[in-house]
Structures are given as C-alpha cells and as structure tokens.
Design an enzyme around this catalytic site. Structure first.
Site, PDB file in Angstrom:
ATOM      1  N   GLY A 223       0.828  -1.201   0.000  1.00  0.00           N
ATOM      2  CA  GLY A 223       0.000   0.000   0.000  1.00  0.00           C
ATOM      3  C   GLY A 223       0.859   1.246   0.000  1.00  0.00           C
ATOM      4  O   GLY A 223       2.042   1.191  -0.316  1.00  0.00           O
ATOM      5  N   ASN A 224       0.263   2.385   0.333  1.00  0.00           N
ATOM      6  CA  ASN A 224       1.041   3.615   0.476  1.00  0.00           C
ATOM      7  C   ASN A 224       0.487   4.429   1.639  1.00  0.00           C
ATOM      8  O   ASN A 224      -0.517   4.052   2.240  1.00  0.00           O
ATOM      9  CB  ASN A 224       1.074   4.410  -0.836  1.00  0.00           C
TER      10      ASN A 224
END
Ligand code: CTP
Length: 399
Positions: A207-208
């Site tokens: 993810g981020n």
C-alpha cells in the site's frame, strides 16, 4: 435533503387533509423537523393523533390547550423556516385575506415571520368564484406564495380544476425554497480518495501512506456548494464526517477502476485524488506465504490507469481533474500528465515542500488547466486547499 429545516404545516378543513399524512411522512423522510397546527374542521377529516405520530410532535388546535395553557402562537410562527397551509380551504383563504383571527392557525399565520406557502383545495365552482380569485390575489399581495392546484377528479364527483397539489409536488416546492441554489447545484461529481491496497496473500498487501484527507476535504467542499457527491474511497482509517456523501469503499486499484468506470458515465465532473498503486502482484497467493526462502521476489504487473481511462471515455460536457505527485521536474511532469491523461485540470502536489503530501494536514499545490493557465498557492490546510481546487473547478466550468 431538508436536514435541519423546520416546517410548520397548517391544516384546514378539506377532504384533501387526508393527504397531509403522506406530506408529513415525506418531509420526515427527507430529514425535516415538522410541527402541525390544525383547525377544528381539519380534525374532522384527519385525526391529530395521526399527524402527531407521523410528525413526532404534538399537534396544536386551540389557542388554549386542554390543561388550560396558552399556546404560544408567536413562537410557533417564528420556530419555522417555512409555513405551508395545506389544504387551504375557501374559508381560511377568506380569513387570510381579511386578517380574521378566530383560531390558533390564523393566530400562527398572522404572527409568522417566515415565508408562507398555501396549497388550495376546492371544488371547481368554488375555485372559479370571483371572491376566491380576488382573495388569492389579496393574499399574494401580502407576500404569500400559492402552490398551483391540479385538475382531476374532485370530492363532488365532478372532474375539473381545484384539486390540492399532490404531497410530492408540495415537497418539491419546499425543496426549491429551502435548499439554496449554489454554484454546483445539480452537478454530479465523482471523487476518489485514499490509497489502494494490493494483496500479496490473505494477510499481506502493498500500500502507500495516503490518508485520504485531501480527497475527502474536496468531497466535503463540493457538497457544501450543492453538488451530489459520490466518493470512491480506498482503505483509510479515521472518523470522517461524510454526511450527505455517497461512499463506495474499495480496496484495490482494480476495484477502484471498476467503481469509477461504472459511475463516470453518469457524472458531470470527476476528481481523481486517490493515490492509486501503479503495480499489483501478478498473482495473489491463496494461502499465507510461508517463510521458507532466504531471498524472495515478487512479480508485478501494471494496474489499470483510472484517470487515463476516464480521459479516454470523457465526453465534451464532462470535466476531469487529476493529481500529479512529483519529486522532480514537477511542472513539466504535471503538464505531461494533463496531456497524456486527457484531463481538464491537474493539481500538482510537490513532495519537495515540507508539510505537503501524505499524512500532513497541510498541502501546497499548483493547478494547471489545458488552456495553459497556471495557479500557484501557498502552503495551507488541506481544507483550504480543497476550497482552492473547487474554485478552480467552478472557474473551468465557465471557460
Ligand atoms: N492514477 C490513476 N490510476 C493509476 C495511477 C494513477 O487514476 N493506476 C491517477 C491518480 O489518481 C492521479 C494521477 O493519476 O490523479 C497521477 O498520479 P501519479 O501517481 O502522480 O502518476 P502516475 O500516473 O501513477 O505516474 P508516475 O507514478 O509514473 O508519476
């Protein structure tokens, strides 16, 4: 929606009074607060109990209550944002024209400081009587507004003009009066926000750090300008007040792509503020990957580019806004993205400015449009940046 709006309904003696039960229900369903005042004649046609139950408030009929208390008609008239007298009988119309005050409803009407709408209900011959026409003109000259009657079957069995407007029509009139028309009223807007999570196996993902704050603030500002906002929201944590915004939660870039592709054809504007993963694992393992290898590598494939896809299918009357997150050659890269993704506006987020980007409550942006204009802004709260972006959108609608 009529959330927080206070509506006072005055019911007078007419067979159409039975329809007020539906009107009260519709208003409550739309979030309004409703109080009802009736004449004694109205209570012959529909019971106060029915209207008290539906409105969730006591119904007032007399100037003095059974327990001997005085009904504060002045405050009832002042409480409301709007008063509607429906059905309006010929008798009450005549009283309104002359200011004749012999019941609570008339006392409330005469003290009301809010706009008053009336929905007359009469048989055709009464409706066409010169005195009725004259009284309607008189009450209009006092500033009251008349909701037109319908033609159709009448209580007498005759067919003609004089039927009270249907509850749905009365509701529409109230919405027009109470919901302010603002720059984006009637516009349908799609907004994306947050990161995407690309699953590796059932327990792990890539993810981020996107918090979703920027996109969520934009959605909220658009809503305050009257737009109908659909938010496609990636996995974010936190208590966001998304009242009145339609939210579709998604996880992966593919899910976000599917949601946006489905919704976009119905939209006037789309704002792609999500930090979409550019790559996703080629395969998602069915079971948790065990720690067997010393070195381990994953193979990735590109995710669909949502903004680019929307740019490809965009019609002339649709406006598309993209974001560009850059660390170098910022302006040039942003302008290239504007071109290559066929967007109308691009918002550049530079990660070189401290306080700007993921996780912060502030942001510093530059906005470019396809006519070659450029607007630079100071570092601001994300809420204030959202205001700037929405102003740029409104400006673009008028180009
Ligand atoms: N975007 C998208 N779909 C993707 C990747 C990005 O819709 N799969 C959108 C973002 O929501 C943003 C814009 O494209 O509005 C630009 O995102 P950005 O990460 O800056 O650029 P990329 O197109 O991913 O290109 P690069 O990472 O090479 O800079």
């Amino acid at each position: 929606m009529l959330k927080g709006k206070k509506i006072l309904i005055g019911v007078t003696g007419s067979i159409a009074a039975y329809k007020i039960a539906l009107l009260v229900r519709l208003l409550i369903k739309n979030g309004a607060e409703v109080k009802v005042v009736m004449t004694k004649a109205a209570a012959e046609f529909i019971t106060p109990l029915t209207l008290a139950t539906l409105s969730r408030n006591p119904v007032s009929i007399d100037l003095a209550s059974d327990s001997g208390n005085w009904e504060n008609h002045v405050m009832l008239g002042r409480w409301a944002d709007l008063m509607v007298i429906a059905p309006l009988s010929c008798n009450t119309l005549a009283k309104m024209a002359t200011g004749f005050c012999d019941n609570l409803l008339m006392a409330v009407y005469l003290s009301a400081t809010t706009p008053v709408y009336v929905a007359p209900a009469m048989d055709e011959d009464m409706w066409k009587h010169e005195s009725v026409k004259k009284n309607l003109q008189i009450i209009e000259s006092y500033g009251n507004k008349i909701i037109p009657v319908n033609a159709g079957e009448l209580a007498s069995g005759l067919v003609g003009e004089g039927r009270m407007a249907e509850p749905e029509q009365i509701l529409e009139t109230m919405k027009k009066v109470l919901i302010p028309v603002t720059e984006l009223t009637g516009k349908k807007i799609l907004v994306t926000a947050g990161p995407t999570y690309e699953a590796i196996d059932p327990v792990r993902f890539i993810g981020n750090h996107s918090s979703g704050k920027m996109g969520i603030e934009i959605a909220k500002v658009l809503k305050t300008k009257g737009a109908e906002v659909n938010l496609v929201l990636g996995p974010v944590n936190g208590n966001f007040d998304l009242d009145g915004i339609k939210v579709e939660r998604v996880e992966s870039a593919e899910e976000m792509f599917n949601a946006c592709s489905r919704q976009f054809p119905e939209m006037d504007i789309a704002v792609m503020a999500a930090a979409v993963a550019d790559y996703t694992p080629v395969e998602k393992a069915q079971n948790k990957i065990k720690k067997t290898e010393d070195n381990w590598s994953l193979s990735f494939k590109k995710t669909p580019d949502i903004l680019k896809n929307l740019g490809n299918i965009k019609k002339d009357n649709q406006l598309l806004v993209g974001f560009a997150l850059e660390t170098n050659n910022e302006k040039e890269n942003a302008k290239n993205k504007l071109q290559s993704k066929n967007a109308d506006l691009i918002v550049l987020n530079s990660l070189n400015d401290t306080g700007s980007g993921f996780g912060f409550d502030t942001n510093k942006v530059t906005i470019f449009d396809k006519q070659g204009n450029e607007w630079g802004y100071e570092m601001k709260s994300k809420k204030a940046v959202a205001e700037d972006i929405v102003q740029a959108i409104i400006r673009s609608l008028h180009v």
